[in-house]
Design a protein around this motif. Structure first.
Motif, PDB file in Angstrom:
ATOM      1  N   GLY A   2       0.809  -1.194   0.000  1.00  0.00           N
ATOM      2  CA  GLY A   2       0.000   0.000   0.000  1.00  0.00           C
ATOM      3  C   GLY A   2       0.852   1.257   0.000  1.00  0.00           C
ATOM      4  O   GLY A   2       2.092   1.210   0.042  1.00  0.00           O
ATOM      5  N   CYS A   3       0.192   2.374  -0.023  1.00  0.00           N
ATOM      6  CA  CYS A   3       0.877   3.673  -0.035  1.00  0.00           C
ATOM      7  C   CYS A   3       1.211   4.173   1.365  1.00  0.00           C
ATOM      8  O   CYS A   3       2.020   5.087   1.520  1.00  0.00           O
ATOM      9  N   TYR A   4       0.595   3.595   2.391  1.00  0.00           N
ATOM     10  CA  TYR A   4       0.718   4.123   3.743  1.00  0.00           C
ATOM     11  C   TYR A   4       1.253   3.050   4.680  1.00  0.00           C
ATOM     12  O   TYR A   4       0.889   1.880   4.583  1.00  0.00           O
ATOM     13  N   ASN A   5       2.100   3.475   5.611  1.00  0.00           N
ATOM     14  CA  ASN A   5       2.739   2.545   6.541  1.00  0.00           C
ATOM     15  C   ASN A   5       2.115   2.705   7.922  1.00  0.00           C
ATOM     16  O   ASN A   5       2.496   3.595   8.688  1.00  0.00           O
ATOM     17  N   PHE A   6       1.197   1.821   8.243  1.00  0.00           N
ATOM     18  CA  PHE A   6       0.522   1.907   9.541  1.00  0.00           C
ATOM     19  C   PHE A   6       1.294   1.182  10.643  1.00  0.00           C
ATOM     20  O   PHE A   6       0.895   1.226  11.804  1.00  0.00           O
ATOM     21  N   ASP A   7       2.408   0.538  10.267  1.00  0.00           N
ATOM     22  CA  ASP A   7       3.279  -0.049  11.288  1.00  0.00           C
ATOM     23  C   ASP A   7       4.191   0.998  11.916  1.00  0.00           C
ATOM     24  O   ASP A   7       4.750   0.767  12.985  1.00  0.00           O
ATOM     25  N   PRO A  29       0.836   4.961  37.034  1.00  0.00           N
ATOM     26  CA  PRO A  29       2.274   4.739  37.158  1.00  0.00           C
ATOM     27  C   PRO A  29       3.038   5.246  35.930  1.00  0.00           C
ATOM     28  O   PRO A  29       2.526   5.220  34.807  1.00  0.00           O
ATOM     29  N   GLU A  30       4.260   5.676  36.151  1.00  0.00           N
ATOM     30  CA  GLU A  30       5.098   6.113  35.047  1.00  0.00           C
ATOM     31  C   GLU A  30       5.351   4.941  34.095  1.00  0.00           C
ATOM     32  O   GLU A  30       5.602   3.809  34.526  1.00  0.00           O
ATOM     33  N   GLY A  31       5.264   5.212  32.810  1.00  0.00           N
ATOM     34  CA  GLY A  31       5.540   4.178  31.821  1.00  0.00           C
ATOM     35  C   GLY A  31       4.347   3.313  31.446  1.00  0.00           C
ATOM     36  O   GLY A  31       4.482   2.377  30.655  1.00  0.00           O
ATOM     37  N   VAL A  32       3.159   3.609  31.994  1.00  0.00           N
ATOM     38  CA  VAL A  32       1.976   2.827  31.648  1.00  0.00           C
ATOM     39  C   VAL A  32       1.706   2.962  30.147  1.00  0.00           C
ATOM     40  O   VAL A  32       1.887   4.029  29.561  1.00  0.00           O
ATOM     41  N   LEU A  33       1.326   1.856  29.518  1.00  0.00           N
ATOM     42  CA  LEU A  33       1.025   1.856  28.086  1.00  0.00           C
ATOM     43  C   LEU A  33      -0.456   2.163  27.881  1.00  0.00           C
ATOM     44  O   LEU A  33      -1.316   1.566  28.524  1.00  0.00           O
ATOM     45  N   SER A  34      -0.750   3.077  26.965  1.00  0.00           N
ATOM     46  CA  SER A  34      -2.116   3.587  26.806  1.00  0.00           C
ATOM     47  C   SER A  34      -2.835   2.953  25.616  1.00  0.00           C
ATOM     48  O   SER A  34      -2.336   2.994  24.490  1.00  0.00           O
ATOM     49  N   TYR A  35      -4.026   2.404  25.919  1.00  0.00           N
ATOM     50  CA  TYR A  35      -4.898   1.834  24.885  1.00  0.00           C
ATOM     51  C   TYR A  35      -6.343   2.204  25.203  1.00  0.00           C
ATOM     52  O   TYR A  35      -7.252   1.427  24.977  1.00  0.00           O
ATOM     53  N   TRP A  36      -6.562   3.386  25.732  1.00  0.00           N
ATOM     54  CA  TRP A  36      -7.889   3.706  26.263  1.00  0.00           C
ATOM     55  C   TRP A  36      -8.687   4.583  25.312  1.00  0.00           C
ATOM     56  O   TRP A  36      -9.455   4.067  24.513  1.00  0.00           O
ATOM     57  N   VAL A  37      -8.539   5.918  25.385  1.00  0.00           N
ATOM     58  CA  VAL A  37      -9.414   6.817  24.640  1.00  0.00           C
ATOM     59  C   VAL A  37      -9.389   6.483  23.138  1.00  0.00           C
ATOM     60  O   VAL A  37      -8.366   6.098  22.584  1.00  0.00           O
ATOM     61  N   ALA A  38     -10.539   6.655  22.502  1.00  0.00           N
ATOM     62  CA  ALA A  38     -10.707   6.184  21.124  1.00  0.00           C
ATOM     63  C   ALA A  38     -10.241   7.214  20.098  1.00  0.00           C
ATOM     64  O   ALA A  38     -11.028   7.804  19.368  1.00  0.00           O
ATOM     65  N   ASP A  39      -8.924   7.454  20.087  1.00  0.00           N
ATOM     66  CA  ASP A  39      -8.333   8.079  18.917  1.00  0.00           C
ATOM     67  C   ASP A  39      -7.201   7.169  18.432  1.00  0.00           C
ATOM     68  O   ASP A  39      -6.891   6.151  19.054  1.00  0.00           O
ATOM     69  N   MET A  40      -6.618   7.492  17.290  1.00  0.00           N
ATOM     70  CA  MET A  40      -5.670   6.590  16.654  1.00  0.00           C
ATOM     71  C   MET A  40      -4.241   7.106  16.768  1.00  0.00           C
ATOM     72  O   MET A  40      -4.012   8.307  16.881  1.00  0.00           O
ATOM     73  N   ASP A  41      -3.286   6.188  16.702  1.00  0.00           N
ATOM     74  CA  ASP A  41      -1.873   6.542  16.744  1.00  0.00           C
ATOM     75  C   ASP A  41      -1.279   6.685  15.345  1.00  0.00           C
ATOM     76  O   ASP A  41      -0.057   6.744  15.196  1.00  0.00           O
ATOM     77  N   PHE A  42      -2.125   6.731  14.321  1.00  0.00           N
ATOM     78  CA  PHE A  42      -1.658   6.834  12.946  1.00  0.00           C
ATOM     79  C   PHE A  42      -1.692   8.285  12.469  1.00  0.00           C
ATOM     80  O   PHE A  42      -2.630   9.026  12.774  1.00  0.00           O
ATOM     81  N   GLU A  43      -0.679   8.665  11.692  1.00  0.00           N
ATOM     82  CA  GLU A  43      -0.735   9.961  11.030  1.00  0.00           C
ATOM     83  C   GLU A  43      -1.863   9.943  10.008  1.00  0.00           C
ATOM     84  O   GLU A  43      -2.086   8.953   9.322  1.00  0.00           O
ATOM     85  N   THR A  44      -2.548  11.051   9.898  1.00  0.00           N
ATOM     86  CA  THR A  44      -3.733  11.102   9.058  1.00  0.00           C
ATOM     87  C   THR A  44      -3.386  11.306   7.581  1.00  0.00           C
ATOM     88  O   THR A  44      -2.212  11.307   7.188  1.00  0.00           O
ATOM     89  N   VAL A  45      -4.397  11.491   6.779  1.00  0.00           N
ATOM     90  CA  VAL A  45      -4.263  11.668   5.334  1.00  0.00           C
ATOM     91  C   VAL A  45      -3.306  12.831   5.035  1.00  0.00           C
ATOM     92  O   VAL A  45      -3.517  13.944   5.529  1.00  0.00           O
ATOM     93  N   PRO A  46      -2.250  12.623   4.233  1.00  0.00           N
ATOM     94  CA  PRO A  46      -1.296  13.710   3.979  1.00  0.00           C
ATOM     95  C   PRO A  46      -1.949  14.971   3.421  1.00  0.00           C
ATOM     96  O   PRO A  46      -1.530  16.090   3.753  1.00  0.00           O
ATOM     97  N   GLU A  47      -2.969  14.822   2.593  1.00  0.00           N
ATOM     98  CA  GLU A  47      -3.619  15.989   1.994  1.00  0.00           C
ATOM     99  C   GLU A  47      -4.299  16.884   3.026  1.00  0.00           C
ATOM    100  O   GLU A  47      -4.506  18.075   2.774  1.00  0.00           O
TER     101      GLU A  47
END
Length: 393
Positions: A2-7, A29-47
């Motif tokens: 694909g054109c986009y790298n979601f990894d 605690p410091e260093g806790v890994l976050s998987y809670w609020v429903a937004d994404m860790d991906f950069e959005t559409v370049p345009e």
């Protein structure tokens, strides 16, 4: 390829990001890994970024409005992606869907009036009802023998009548349980609402994330009678990771409903949208379809990967693939822990920040909501920490 790298995982810490930078303020605690609020860790559409940068070259940010390009883009998206023919005059905008729900509640019910929800459900529904002086009526979902959530139609109608419900907040696709309601289910719900004079606020913010074998039905598009009682809440924020730009597209074909809600919005003083919100929304709907299709493939892969991982390494955690949304609803009830005990164990021993199921209503006790919209590597890191605490053998 694909054109986009979601990894690729972009570092979000130290950007005033709620998902990661709020942990210390919450006492986690410091260093806790976050998987809670429903937004994404991906950069959005370049345009989208290009459109915003182009706007900044005109270095004046005074009062702005939504132009025809914005309306054309949203209308075309709804038609192409969801088969829904809408008109410009049906639309108005708010800074978010939760804000819109608050305005709908105030506009379409009286002080102390009853508003129906179906728990376990997105917790701001209940907050908006109570904070605006209305009364929650819960018609809870139930799980069948396969763990799939169902609507108790008899309970739904009985409570509408007995509690004199005037507004129902529909969540479709459903957050957090991941159901995509079928046409038959929605028709049955809609007919009950029409029969008893109940208006509907339909939260369809996750409509662009519906997985193989399922189809999103726009509630208001199913029957003219449904359109006449419904305010539909949509936004580009979930689809394209734009929540911080604060623009939602609210749609009502019934002018009386539309005017009532807009009158409540006027009382708040909210008027012009964030200039970058409308620019980003237009660019997303014009140029984001290929990005969304590749993202959807990636997320569906993560959903399948999670299922395999849990079966192999965490078999006591029950999981049914979501039909829509990028949220996993994990059932920890086999461990016999209270909701509070489970929350503490996940934070303090597994080092993870998830959403405890109890916040979605008592029906969510013993569950946790996990956000899958991140890189596969980061997802695996969190699951490995979960396995060390909850694994068997």
């Amino acid at each position: 390829m694909g054109c986009y790298n979601f990894d690729a995982l972009t570092e979000r810490r130290n950007t005033n990001c709620i998902k990661f930078d709020l942990a210390a303020q919450r006492g986690l605690p410091e260093g806790v890994l976050s998987y809670w609020v429903a937004d994404m860790d991906f950069e959005t559409v370049p345009e989208i970024g290009e459109a915003i940068r182009n706007r900044t070259r005109h270095n004046i940010y005074g009062y702005s409005m939504t132009g025809d390009g914005y309306y054309d883009a949203v209308i075309e998206w709804m038609k192409k992606r969801h088969g829904w023919e809408t008109k410009k005059e049906w639309y108005f905008y708010t800074p978010g869907v939760v804000f819109a729900l608050g305005m709908i509640i105030r506009a379409l019910t009286e002080e102390g009036g009853a508003v129906m929800i179906q728990r376990p459900v997105y917790y701001p529904f209940g907050l908006m009802i109570e904070k605006n002086g209305r009364r929650i009526v819960n018609s809870p979902l139930y799980q069948d023998s396969d763990g799939r959530y169902r609507i108790d139609f008899e309970d739904f109608e009985r409570k509408i009548v007995s509690e004199q419900v005037k507004l129902f907040i529909l969540c479709n696709p459903h957050n957090p349980v991941g159901r995509v309601w079928t046409k038959e289910e929605l028709l049955r719900i809609g007919d009950i609402c029409v029969r008893h004079g109940v208006r509907v606020a339909s939260d369809e913010i996750h409509a662009d994330f519906v997985w193989s074998g399922h189809h999103h039905e726009v509630f208001a598009a199913l029957k003219p009678e449904f359109a006449d009682i419904t305010v539909t809440c949509t936004a580009p924020s979930k689809t394209f990771n734009l929540a911080g730009l604060q623009l939602s597209n609210i749609i009502a074909s019934n002018q009386e409903l539309r005017d009532k809600v807009k009158q409540e919005i006027d009382k708040t003083g909210y008027d012009e949208p964030n200039v970058f919100g409308s620019i980003a929304c237009e660019a997303a709907y014009r140029y984001g379809e290929k990005w969304l299709e590749e993202l959807s493939d990636y997320l569906e892969g993560s959903i399948a990967w999670l299922e395999d991982y849990l079966k192999e390494k965490l078999p006591l955690i029950r999981y049914r693939r979501p039909e829509g949304t990028y949220l996993a609803w994990l059932d920890f009830r086999a461990f016999g822990l209270s909701g509070e005990e489970l929350d503490k164990k996940i934070v303090n021993e597994a080092g993870l920040w998830l959403d405890g199921g109890g916040m979605f209503g008592g029906e969510g006790e013993g569950f946790q909501r996990l956000n899958l919209a991140t890189s596969r590597a980061y997802l695996e890191k969190g699951l490995e920490q979960l396995r060390r605490v909850f694994g068997r053998g």
